[in-house]
Structures are given as structure tokens and as C-alpha cells.
Write a protein that holds these residues in place. Structure first.
Motif, PDB file in Angstrom:
ATOM      1  N   LYS A   1       0.813  -1.209   0.000  1.00  0.00           N
ATOM      2  CA  LYS A   1       0.000   0.000   0.000  1.00  0.00           C
ATOM      3  C   LYS A   1       0.851   1.267   0.000  1.00  0.00           C
ATOM      4  N   ASP A   2       2.051   1.208   0.595  1.00  0.00           N
ATOM      5  CA  ASP A   2       2.909   2.396   0.656  1.00  0.00           C
ATOM      6  C   ASP A   2       3.782   2.553  -0.586  1.00  0.00           C
ATOM      7  N   ASN A   3       3.632   1.653  -1.556  1.00  0.00           N
ATOM      8  CA  ASN A   3       4.383   1.712  -2.823  1.00  0.00           C
ATOM      9  C   ASN A   3       5.896   1.598  -2.629  1.00  0.00           C
ATOM     10  N   LYS A   4       6.303   0.987  -1.544  1.00  0.00           N
ATOM     11  CA  LYS A   4       7.733   0.838  -1.292  1.00  0.00           C
ATOM     12  C   LYS A   4       8.243  -0.566  -1.611  1.00  0.00           C
ATOM     13  N   SER A   5       7.327  -1.536  -1.638  1.00  0.00           N
ATOM     14  CA  SER A   5       7.748  -2.930  -1.783  1.00  0.00           C
ATOM     15  C   SER A   5       6.864  -3.659  -2.797  1.00  0.00           C
ATOM     16  N   ILE A   6       7.459  -4.653  -3.429  1.00  0.00           N
ATOM     17  CA  ILE A   6       6.729  -5.573  -4.294  1.00  0.00           C
ATOM     18  C   ILE A   6       7.043  -6.986  -3.819  1.00  0.00           C
ATOM     19  N   PHE A   7       6.019  -7.718  -3.466  1.00  0.00           N
ATOM     20  CA  PHE A   7       6.224  -9.103  -3.068  1.00  0.00           C
ATOM     21  C   PHE A   7       6.340  -9.953  -4.335  1.00  0.00           C
ATOM     22  N   VAL A   8       7.345 -10.824  -4.366  1.00  0.00           N
ATOM     23  CA  VAL A   8       7.611 -11.629  -5.552  1.00  0.00           C
ATOM     24  C   VAL A   8       7.754 -13.091  -5.164  1.00  0.00           C
ATOM     25  N   ARG A   9       7.472 -13.941  -6.123  1.00  0.00           N
ATOM     26  CA  ARG A   9       7.697 -15.386  -5.983  1.00  0.00           C
ATOM     27  C   ARG A   9       8.859 -15.734  -6.902  1.00  0.00           C
ATOM     28  N   THR A  10       9.911 -16.352  -6.340  1.00  0.00           N
ATOM     29  CA  THR A  10      11.102 -16.581  -7.158  1.00  0.00           C
ATOM     30  C   THR A  10      11.839 -17.852  -6.744  1.00  0.00           C
ATOM     31  N   ASN A  11      12.533 -18.446  -7.709  1.00  0.00           N
ATOM     32  CA  ASN A  11      13.463 -19.546  -7.439  1.00  0.00           C
ATOM     33  C   ASN A  11      14.786 -19.270  -8.155  1.00  0.00           C
ATOM     34  N   ARG A  12      15.135 -17.984  -8.259  1.00  0.00           N
ATOM     35  CA  ARG A  12      16.326 -17.604  -9.014  1.00  0.00           C
ATOM     36  C   ARG A  12      17.582 -18.318  -8.503  1.00  0.00           C
ATOM     37  N   ASP A  13      17.691 -18.454  -7.201  1.00  0.00           N
ATOM     38  CA  ASP A  13      18.897 -19.059  -6.627  1.00  0.00           C
ATOM     39  C   ASP A  13      18.603 -20.355  -5.886  1.00  0.00           C
ATOM     40  N   THR A  14      17.396 -20.907  -6.061  1.00  0.00           N
ATOM     41  CA  THR A  14      17.004 -22.120  -5.348  1.00  0.00           C
ATOM     42  C   THR A  14      16.275 -23.054  -6.297  1.00  0.00           C
ATOM     43  N   ASN A  15      16.035 -24.275  -5.841  1.00  0.00           N
ATOM     44  CA  ASN A  15      15.258 -25.221  -6.642  1.00  0.00           C
ATOM     45  C   ASN A  15      13.767 -24.939  -6.505  1.00  0.00           C
ATOM     46  N   PHE A  16      13.320 -24.615  -5.285  1.00  0.00           N
ATOM     47  CA  PHE A  16      11.896 -24.394  -5.044  1.00  0.00           C
ATOM     48  C   PHE A  16      11.609 -22.914  -4.852  1.00  0.00           C
ATOM     49  N   ALA A  17      10.515 -22.450  -5.446  1.00  0.00           N
ATOM     50  CA  ALA A  17      10.145 -21.040  -5.389  1.00  0.00           C
ATOM     51  C   ALA A  17       9.724 -20.649  -3.971  1.00  0.00           C
ATOM     52  N   TYR A  18      10.092 -19.426  -3.575  1.00  0.00           N
ATOM     53  CA  TYR A  18       9.724 -18.893  -2.265  1.00  0.00           C
ATOM     54  C   TYR A  18       9.171 -17.478  -2.439  1.00  0.00           C
ATOM     55  N   LEU A  19       8.573 -16.945  -1.380  1.00  0.00           N
ATOM     56  CA  LEU A  19       8.039 -15.590  -1.383  1.00  0.00           C
ATOM     57  C   LEU A  19       9.048 -14.662  -0.728  1.00  0.00           C
ATOM     58  N   ALA A  20       9.319 -13.530  -1.393  1.00  0.00           N
ATOM     59  CA  ALA A  20      10.285 -12.565  -0.878  1.00  0.00           C
ATOM     60  C   ALA A  20       9.769 -11.167  -1.146  1.00  0.00           C
ATOM     61  N   LYS A  21      10.419 -10.175  -0.523  1.00  0.00           N
ATOM     62  CA  LYS A  21      10.036  -8.775  -0.693  1.00  0.00           C
ATOM     63  C   LYS A  21      11.129  -8.039  -1.463  1.00  0.00           C
ATOM     64  N   TYR A  22      10.704  -7.405  -2.556  1.00  0.00           N
ATOM     65  CA  TYR A  22      11.610  -6.582  -3.359  1.00  0.00           C
ATOM     66  C   TYR A  22      11.458  -5.135  -2.907  1.00  0.00           C
ATOM     67  N   ASP A  23      12.580  -4.493  -2.564  1.00  0.00           N
ATOM     68  CA  ASP A  23      12.591  -3.104  -2.133  1.00  0.00           C
ATOM     69  C   ASP A  23      12.808  -2.205  -3.342  1.00  0.00           C
ATOM     70  N   ILE A  24      11.819  -1.343  -3.641  1.00  0.00           N
ATOM     71  CA  ILE A  24      11.896  -0.516  -4.845  1.00  0.00           C
ATOM     72  C   ILE A  24      13.034   0.488  -4.757  1.00  0.00           C
ATOM     73  N   ALA A  25      13.248   1.080  -3.596  1.00  0.00           N
ATOM     74  CA  ALA A  25      14.271   2.116  -3.459  1.00  0.00           C
ATOM     75  C   ALA A  25      15.675   1.563  -3.656  1.00  0.00           C
ATOM     76  N   THR A  26      15.944   0.387  -3.098  1.00  0.00           N
ATOM     77  CA  THR A  26      17.296  -0.180  -3.191  1.00  0.00           C
ATOM     78  C   THR A  26      17.453  -1.156  -4.351  1.00  0.00           C
ATOM     79  N   ASP A  27      16.355  -1.494  -5.032  1.00  0.00           N
ATOM     80  CA  ASP A  27      16.375  -2.412  -6.181  1.00  0.00           C
ATOM     81  C   ASP A  27      16.947  -3.773  -5.796  1.00  0.00           C
ATOM     82  N   THR A  28      16.536  -4.285  -4.630  1.00  0.00           N
ATOM     83  CA  THR A  28      17.061  -5.563  -4.148  1.00  0.00           C
ATOM     84  C   THR A  28      15.928  -6.452  -3.654  1.00  0.00           C
ATOM     85  N   ILE A  29      16.151  -7.754  -3.765  1.00  0.00           N
ATOM     86  CA  ILE A  29      15.224  -8.752  -3.246  1.00  0.00           C
ATOM     87  C   ILE A  29      15.766  -9.268  -1.924  1.00  0.00           C
ATOM     88  N   GLY A  30      14.934  -9.230  -0.904  1.00  0.00           N
ATOM     89  CA  GLY A  30      15.350  -9.675   0.411  1.00  0.00           C
ATOM     90  C   GLY A  30      15.281 -11.177   0.579  1.00  0.00           C
TER      91      GLY A  30
END
Length: 645
Positions: free
Chosen positions: A221-250
Motif C-alpha cells: 500500500k505504501d508503494n515501497k515494496s513488491i512481493f515476488v515469488r522466485t526460485n532464481r537461486d534455489t530449486n523451489f520457489a519462495y516468497l520474498a520482498k523486493y525493495d523498490i528504493a534499493t532495487d534488491t530482493i530480500g
């Protein structure tokens, strides 16, 4: 099994006051039924069409439905069932055809290929965002559901997709796929409001051919984060938070170490549209069946209550009015999809089932299994057994290996509405549904392991499942067959063509339904647009059955609908002509079914009656040792002379 499902695709209105569902009526096209949740004892309203088959619907608001229907269109080699969409009142008293004013060339680049509800707007009862899929791209319009007026809101090209909008109607995410130096990349763009400029988010770039998941799920709601589903570095997909300001996935915020996270929802049971808040409400993972972790207190309470009330089933539900009205779906391999209304957490009222009048004890049970392929890779799957079967008492069984279509799909522990596994299990067969390499939502390694391995390692996985069941003392090695539809039909074609080579002596017979057989044609023709051909077409390759039809040594049946433009009928026609030329003594039969399309939802009961009898007839009379012991009293074929040509 051949009749339309009794009840399916039930949905509850946003205000919880109505439940709607598709319903089958013998001798008629399917209808839509609508119940009032205030009094479920009253008969539902009902409406349908004499000329079109209703295939789906969505609630657009509390009083309007978006209704989808198919009608057959005869156009020579392009004959097919075409979909139409309309806005309807809940009682069917008014219809607005959404494509009535469309003037695009029906074969041109701007032709409409589909409609969907993009976003309800809770603060605007009579206006929704409608997505119109055109061959040339996607268009979003503001649709007045009362008047049918469409005001263009946004438009993409064929390489763009709108990915997410908030409840105010702000489209905040879109994707764009572009090529540079032969490498295709998907870019993600963000904006806070419809008046703002799009900003590319480099941290969410996805090289298409790297084939990992990086999918936006929710914008905070605050337009600061995008929740994403990814398996970029793993075999199984997980839920993570992407920070728009820092352009990083936590780091992961929701994860299962054995299965892919498949979905997540935000908000609460008291704030279903997340108008004021967006805490994580639920995340689910794609296990043997979909399982979820709930954080909302009402959802937790409902889960516990429903698990006690409906034991031994896989349960999903939709909450309205803070839990006062809840639409529940229960299913299991031997429990046809069944819908209930839970009122005030006290009264559980059955709405209906996909197949009425069956006791689960008379259907075959199933279990989730994992077996080793010849290279040691672990293959998951579903094993059906006959009702009441005990290995120590009943010994070995005839086996049907039934690979799913796709191949980018999977089988699970829900009820299979094709009825095919139960058709065989209730006739004394073991039925294995292998999630072979190339299957999705069970880890990146399994999915990518099928790349360019059609007819090769992907096929070995199916053979190895049969051999494993022989080793387990369940399958009779002299009574094993393969039946598959769509990609599964390709797999059955590969079983037939490998019967004098890599799979020699394994299978008694093979049945291919609507197969895509020619690998070269599949790779070049795949999909509605070039993006899909890039994404999936490059994975098609391997061992081509079309080049080995002279090696078919087992009885092989193909059936195909002549209105099938998805796995086009040309595949089967070409294979039939070629095998008669290069292998004239083969025990082979090709049956083309008039006006049958590809998917179950586009088939009539007459279509299903015809091919189900074909399958049973072939099994009883053309399947080696299986036929010698196959006893189906009253089995009758309904083939016409035209269909058997």
C-alpha cells in the motif's frame, strides 16, 4: 463419465449474497445456476443457451456476471470452437455481447481472442477494468456493466502484459519482453498511479532462457515494496520482498523446502479487497495437493472447523462478510469436487458436486509416490489402485501409465475431472500419473530437466515408473499400456515408436488422444505469438516419433477431434498417412471425431461417449495380454462409419 459434470466452477459474489455455478443437464447445453445464500432451500434461478455451450463465468459485481460461451464455427481447416463473452444479470434476463461492436478482421492482427476481468473496483459498483486480449496485444477498458460502454484505459503491444492493479484501478506493474543480441529478457515497470511515468526495475529483470521464476505477486500500500515469488537461486520457489528504493530482493519470508510456493494473498477476512491494509494473509505451496498457511484468525478458525467436518479431503474456501458466508470446495482423488456454503460457522449446506451419487468407497484410492529414474533422479507421481485392492491378497495388476498434457503442467491429489484414472482403477487397473521431467510447480530441476528431452529422458521417466511398479509387486510386467492426451498423446506415440528399440517388450499397447507428434512442427508452430514460441518452443526437441513410425511393434490407437487447433489435427493425419506407408502391417487405427476440439470444456457428451468407448474397446480387443483378461460386461462401441475412417 461422458455426461457433462453435474456442477462445477462454483463462485460466491463479492457481498456473499449469491453463489453461482455451471451445471450439466442431460440432453441440453450446460446452464448457469444462481442461489441466494439467505435461503439455500429455494430453487436456484437458471439460464442457458440452445446454440452455445457455457464454459465459464466470473462475478463482475454483486448483480452481474461475465459469461463465457463456445460455439462451433466451420471454416475448412480452421474449423474450431470460438469463445464469446457477455455481461449477464444473475437471472439471465439481460445479455450484453462484449464483441458485438467489434469491427476487426476476424483473421487480422487486431482480432479479439479472449476476455477476462482484470480488476473489480470496489468503490465503483457498476464499473470494472476489463482485459481484452487481441492477437496484436492486450487492451484494458473501463467497462460499464449496465450499459456495456467500453472506454479504453490502457493498451499494450504483443510483447507487453499488464501485471497488477490496485483496488483504486491504478495499474502499477507491467512487463515487456525484448530481444538484444539474440537474448530475450522480460523487463518489469512500476508506477504509483496511472498519471505517473513508468520506471523500469532492474532487479526484477528475467532472462527468458535462464528459465527461473521471478513473478510479482503484490504491491504494498505504501508503494515501497513488491512481493515476488522466485526460485532464481534455489530449486523451489519462495516468497520474498523486493525493495523498490534499493532495487534488491530480500531473504525468503515464506518458504517450503520440498515444494514451490504457488501463491500468496494479502489483507484480511474483514478487508477482503485490502483497501486499507495489506498484511500477508495466506501463502500456499504446490505439494501433492495445494496446502496453505493462514495468518488471519478467521481463516485459521475456518480451516480447523472444515478439516473436522470434511476429513480426508483437500479443502479450499472463499470468505465473505468476515466469515458469515464461506464457499467451500472439497476434493480428493476419490471425492469428486464438491461445494458447500458454510453459514455463520455453524451450518454446512451442500451446493452440489461434479459427480453426484458416487460413494468414495466405490472409487479407486490414490497415493502420492516418488520413484527413482534410471539415472537416480526422483520422479513424483500419483498412483491409483482399484477399490479395496490389497497387494498380498490380489497380487499383480494390469497397469496404465497416464502422462499428463502440457508438458508444462502436473498431476496432483485432487479429483481428476476427466475421470480417466477412475475409469481404469474401477476396472481393476493400477494407474500411474507420473510427473516426469518437464513437469511444473515441483521444483526447477524437475521442470528444466525436460528441456529438449521429448521422447528421450522424459520418456524414460515414464518407462521407469512402470518398471518400478513391477519391482514393487503391483504391476504385471506382461499387462502394461500407456494412454495419454495432448502431450500425453505424444508420450503414447513415443511408447509405440520405441516399442522395437529403447522400450522393447515393455508395453502391450498404446493410445494417443489428440497428440502433437511432429517435434519440428511443434517447435515452430507453438503458441499464439512469438514470445511464447521463444519461451517454450526452444525447449522442444529430442527423439521424434514421427521419424520412427516404421518401428512401431505394438497396437496403437490415435483419436483426434477435427476441430482441434491447439494440438492441430494435422499431426495425427500426417502420422496416420505415414505409418500406413512405412509400416503397413502395423496394428494401428486412427479415428477422427467430428467437431471435437481439444479441451474437456469444449467437448460435448457425444464427443466423450465416442472416445471413452474407443479407449475401452481398444483395451478390451487390441491390447495383447491385457485384452485376454479384460472383462467389461456390456461394453459397446458407438463408432460410426465416418468416424472410423
Amino acid at each position: 463419465m461422458s455426461k457433462d459434470w453435474t456442477l462445477w466452477s462454483a463462485r460466491i459474489s463479492p457481498d456473499g449474497k449469491h453463489i453461482a455455478a455451471l451445471a450439466g443437464i442431460p440432453g441440453q447445453n450446460p446452464v448457469i445456476r444462481v442461489w441466494s445464500t439467505d435461503d439455500m432451500s429455494k430453487p436456484p434461478s437458471q439460464f442457458g443457451s440452445k446454440t452455445m455451450r457455457f464454459t465459464g463465468f466470473q462475478f463482475m459485481n454483486n448483480s452481474k456476471l461475465l459469461v463465457f460461451a463456445n460455439q462451433p464455427v466451420s471454416a475448412g481447416s480452421n474449423s474450431r470452437w470460438l469463445s464469446r463473452a457477455a455481461v449477464a444479470n444473475l437471472d439471465g434476463s439481460s445479455f450484453l455481447d462484449l464483441a458485438a461492436d467489434d469491427s476487426a478482421d476476424p483473421r487480422g492482427e487486431d482480432r479479439i481472442i479472449g476476455f477476462s476481468l482484470f480488476r473489480r473496483l470496489p468503490k465503483e459498483e457498476n464499473v470494472v477494468l476489463m482485459e481484452i486480449q487481441r492477437f496484436s496485444g492486450t487492451e484494458i477498458v473501463r467497462l460499464n456493466v449496465n450499459t456495456g460502454r467500453q472506454d479504453r484505459f490502457a493498451r499494450t503491444g504483443e510483447n507487453e502484459t499488464f501485471a497488477w492493479a490496485d483496488s483504486e484501478g491504478n495499474i502499477k506493474l507491467k512487463t515487456q519482453t525484448r530481444a538484444a543480441n539474440g537474448v530475450w529478457t522480460r523487463y518489469v515497470y512500476f508506477r504509483e498511479t496511472n498519471d505517473a511515468d513508468w520506471k523500469e526495475l532492474p532487479g526484477l529483470r528475467l532472462p527468458i532462457n535462464d528459465r527461473f521464476t521471478l513473478a510479482p505477486v503484490h504491491v504494498s500500500k505504501d508503494n515501497k515494496s513488491i512481493f515476488v515469488r522466485t526460485n532464481r537461486d534455489t530449486n523451489f520457489a519462495y516468497l520474498a520482498k523486493y525493495d523498490i528504493a534499493t532495487d534488491t530482493i530480500g531473504p525468503p519470508i515464506a518458504q517450503n523446502t520440498e515444494y514451490d510456493i504457488s501463491s500468496a494473498s494479502f489483507g484480511s477476512s474483514a478487508d477482503e479487497d485490502a483497501l486499507t491494509q495489506d498484511p500477508l494473509r495466506t501463502f500456499c505451496w504446490a505439494g501433492p495437493s495445494t496446502e496453505c498457511q493462514y495468518f488471519d484468525p478467521t481463516d485459521k478458525r475456518l480451516t480447523s472447523l472444515l478439516e473436522r467436518a470434511l476429513p480426508g479431503t483437500n479443502i479450499s474456501f472463499g470468505v465473505r462478510n468476515g466469515g458469515a458466508n464461506v464457499l467451500v470446495q472439497a476434493t480428493a482423488p476419490n471425492v469428486p469436487d464438491t461445494y458447500y456454503l458454510l453459514k455463520n460457522e455453524r451450518q454446512l449446506i451442500k451446493v452440489g458436486s461434479a459427480l453426484e451419487g458416487w460413494d468414495r468407497k466405490t472409487l479407486g484410492p490414490a497415493e502420492w509416490v516418488t520413484y527413482p529414474a534410471r539415472d537416480g533422479f526422483q520422479i513424483p507421481g500419483v498412483l491409483y489402485l482399484p477399490p479395496g485392492y490389497k497387494k498380498e491378497r490380489d497380487g499383480r495388476l494390469p497397469l496404465v501409465v497416464m502422462p499428463h498434457g502440457g508438458p508444462w503442467s502436473r498431476d496432483d491429489m485432487d479429483f481428476d475431472v476427466s475421470f480417466w484414472p477412475q475409469m481404469f482403477a474401477t476396472r481393476g487397473f493400477a494407474v500411474l500419473l507420473p510427473n516426469y521431467r518437464g513437469s511444473t510447480n515441483l521444483g526447477k530441476a524437475l521442470w528444466k530437466g525436460g528441456d529438449r528431452e521429448w521422447g528421450a529422458i522424459m520418456q524414460d521417466d515414464k518407462d521407469d515408473g512402470a518398471k518400478w511398479l513391477v519391482d514393487q509387486g503391483i504391476a504385471d510386467p506382461n499387462r502394461m499400456m500407456m494412454y495419454g492426451y495432448s502431450y500425453g498423446g505424444f508420450a503414447a506415440a513415443a511408447a509405440a515408436a520405441r516399442s522395437s528399440g529403447r522400450s522393447a517388450g515393455l508395453w502391450q499397447c498404446a493410445i494417443s488422444g489428440a497428440p502433437a507428434i511432429d517435434l519440428q512442427r511443434i517447435a515452430t508452430d507453438w503458441g499464439e505469438n512469438r514470445i511464447q514460441r521463444v519461451n517454450q518452443g526452444v525447449t522442444v526437441g529430442g527423439w521424434d516419433p514421427m521419424a520412427h513410425l516404421d518401428e512401431v511393434k505394438i497396437p496403437w490407437l490415435i483419436f483426434h477431434g477435427d476441430y482441434d487447433r491447439q494440438a492441430d489435427t494435422i499431426h495425427s493425419r500426417t502420422a496416420a498417412a505415414r505409418i500406413r506407408q512405412v509400416n503397413p502391417n502395423a496394428n494401428f487405427r486412427y479415428v477422427e471425431i467430428p467437431r471435437m476440439s481439444h479441451t474437456l470444456g469444449e467437448m460435448t457428451p457425444e464427443h466423450r461417449t465416442q472416445f471413452l468407448n474407443l479407449i475401452l474397446d481398444w483395451t478390451a480387443n487390441n491390447c495383447g495380454n491385457i485384452s485376454d483378461k479384460f472383462d467389461e460386461p456390456g461394453l459397446k462401441t458407438t463408432l460410426t462409419k465416418r468416424a472410423s475412417k
